[in-house]
Design an enzyme around this catalytic site. Structure first.
Site, PDB file in Angstrom:
ATOM      1  N   SER A   1       2.961  -6.076   1.528  1.00 48.37           N
ATOM      2  CA  SER A   1       3.167  -5.030   0.555  1.00 48.37           C
ATOM      3  C   SER A   1       4.046  -5.633  -0.523  1.00 48.37           C
ATOM      4  CB  SER A   1       3.882  -3.874   1.252  1.00 48.37           C
ATOM      5  OG  SER A   1       3.582  -2.669   0.648  1.00 48.37           O
TER       6      SER A   1
ATOM      7  N   ARG B   1       1.884  -2.098  15.718  1.00 49.21           N
ATOM      8  CA  ARG B   1       3.029  -1.276  15.328  1.00 49.21           C
ATOM      9  C   ARG B   1       4.112  -1.380  16.394  1.00 49.21           C
ATOM     10  NH1 ARG B   1       3.043   2.445  11.413  1.00 49.21           N
ATOM     11  NH2 ARG B   1       0.780   2.279  11.233  1.00 49.21           N
TER      12      ARG B   1
END
Length: 425
Positions: free
Chosen positions: A352, A277
RNA sequence: GGAGAGGUGGCCGAGUGGUCGAAGGCGCACGCCUGGAAAGCGUGUAGGCGAGCAGUCGUCUCGAGGGUUCGAAUCCCUUCCUCUCCGCCA
């Protein structure tokens, strides 16, 4: 964003859809706003009509040299003028109020999206590859990278702060290789057009895809009010903003490799170690502009394209259908690809792939003209193909060896000048 | 950063206060003509909003926003964008 006329005709459907998103029924409030607005427009149009008629008569009277008549008419129009101005102002306010109310509402979930709270309720629909069983303790990517001396978080912190990384040597090249490889597959095998967009964006563009106004704390803004792209979904999709495309242009399949910038404001304490992240990471994006009829098929095509990348790299992954609670506001339905990370002993999202229907198109005012000349909103889709930073992690952890060296997947070797293994110097 | 020019329909381009959503051309669509095509001729060719079952009607939009005026594509202000020249710079 929704069409208020559609809401009017589908009150129950709409309120039910918002309920799935955990939102109170909205239609009463919205329709009331719209009713007020319509009443204002009706009165305004009436006043404008009178004004226009009289003004034309003034023109005619003047042309005929009848000054007295013209003078008389002018007095009448003067009153109407105030009425029109008041009406215009009211209409502007009411239209904005309605638009603002509509702008924060999430998209309607597709019927086949499972109900659920969060990511634990997502449904696995596909699985690829054998998870490697290492005869030793599998290391995490940052252990490997730091031991190789090619991944440095301390230097990154010194020059930019936390959630940044400096890659060096073969790892820097490996990241570049991944990006080039994925982009080439998108272009050559998936028939997408490469786009290299600006990385700083207007607020309008961020509104168009739905990052604004609701999620402004997730992105960075510059001193002159531009936004650093959080994903190239934003520039690629907004390329068609305020356009009326020809049906012959559709489906428009785009791809691009860009850095992405995210503030990660709500994620403090999450994934603080390593490259999972970051504030900045590369990603290959796919965007498709389509008609309503094409959209679902394009979604499946896009999913396969993303899966194909991981298959070529031979990284084990599973395909998840996101549940209602985990599907993003802008989207009707989303598939996530989760790569297997042996070091973490878990699956992590690496792509995604989503379908937005006409929700973004309405915000962008992006339309197309069909065979009969009728104008419709386009449908938009986007997906990662795939996140480069996380792909690097997946390669490192899945291709690691006991001595800490990393084999290079065959598909990447041409991009690495034939290098087959990364070893400590 | 300095000086200048400009943004009009799918495109080109006219329009500097009055019936202009906008001449003309190109393109496109349809029709006529043709054995077929080209040329030629004719017709049509923005979007939003509102009213109506509909035909249709009204209204708004000439980069965007505001103003002047009875009336604005045309005048004024602000702003965005494009182009040219000069300067600076990767």
């Amino acid at each position: 964003m929704f069409d208020i006329k559609w809401i009017r005709d589908n009150v129950n459907l709409f309120d039910e859809a918002m309920k799935r998103r955990g939102i109170e029924p909205q239609s009463d409030k919205l329709l009331a706003l719209d009713d007020e607005r319509k009443a204002t427009i009706l009165a305004l149009n009436e006043a404008q009509k009178k004004r226009n008629t009289l003004s034309k008569q003034i023109g005619i009277a003047k042309a005929n040299g009848d000054d007295r008549k013209a003078q008389n008419l002018m007095l009448k129009v003067a009153e109407l003028k105030k009425e029109v101005q008041r009406g215009e102002e009211k209409e502007r306010e009411q239209t904005k109020a309605l638009r603002d109310a509509l702008a924060v509402l999430p998209n309607i979930l597709a019927k086949d999206v499972p109900d659920g709270e969060d990511e634990t309720d997502n449904v696995e629909i596909d699985n690829f590859g054998e998870r490697v069983e290492f005869p030793f303790r599998a290391k995490q990517h940052f252990e490997l990278g730091e031991a190789l001396g090619l991944m440095d978080f301390e230097v990154a912190a010194k020059i930019a702060g936390s959630r940044f990384v400096v890659l060096k040597g073969a790892l820097a090249r490996l990241e570049r290789a991944l990006g080039q490889f994925m982009l080439d597959v998108q272009i050559n095998e998936n028939g997408r057009t490469e786009v290299n967009p600006p990385l700083l964006l207007h607020e309008k563009a961020m509104f168009g895809t739905g990052q604004l106004p609701k999620f402004k704390e997730d992105s960075f803004v510059t001193t002159d009010g531009r936004w650093l792209l959080p994903t190239s979904e934003v520039p690629l999709t907004n390329m068609v903003r305020e356009n009326i495309l020809s049906i012959n242009d559709l489906p428009m399949r785009l791809t691009g490799l860009t850095p992405n910038f995210r503030s990660e404001a709500g994620s403090s304490g999450k994934d603080t170690r390593g490259m999972i992240r970051q504030h900045q990471f590369y990603k290959v994006e796919m965007v498709t502009i389509a008609t309503a009829q094409m959209a679902e098929r394009e979604h499946e095509i896009m999913l396969k394209s993303a899966q194909n990348i991981l298959k070529k790299l031979n990284i084990p992954f599973r395909t998840m259908l996101l549940c209602s609670g985990d599907t993003g506001d802008s989207m009707q339905k989303t598939y996530d690809l989760e790569a297997w990370l042996p070091g973490q002993n878990t699956y992590r999202e690496i792509s995604s792939v989503s379908i937005a229907g006409d929700w973004q198109a309405r915000r962008m005012n992006a339309r197309y003209r069909d065979e009969n000349g009728k104008v419709h909103f386009v449908h938009t889709l986007n997906g990662s193909g795939v996140a480069v930073g996380r792909a690097l992690i997946a390669v490192m952890e899945n291709y690691q060896q006991e001595d800490g060296s990393i084999l290079i997947p065959q598909a990447l070797q041409p991009y690495m000048g034939g290098l087959e293994i990364i070893r400590a110097q």
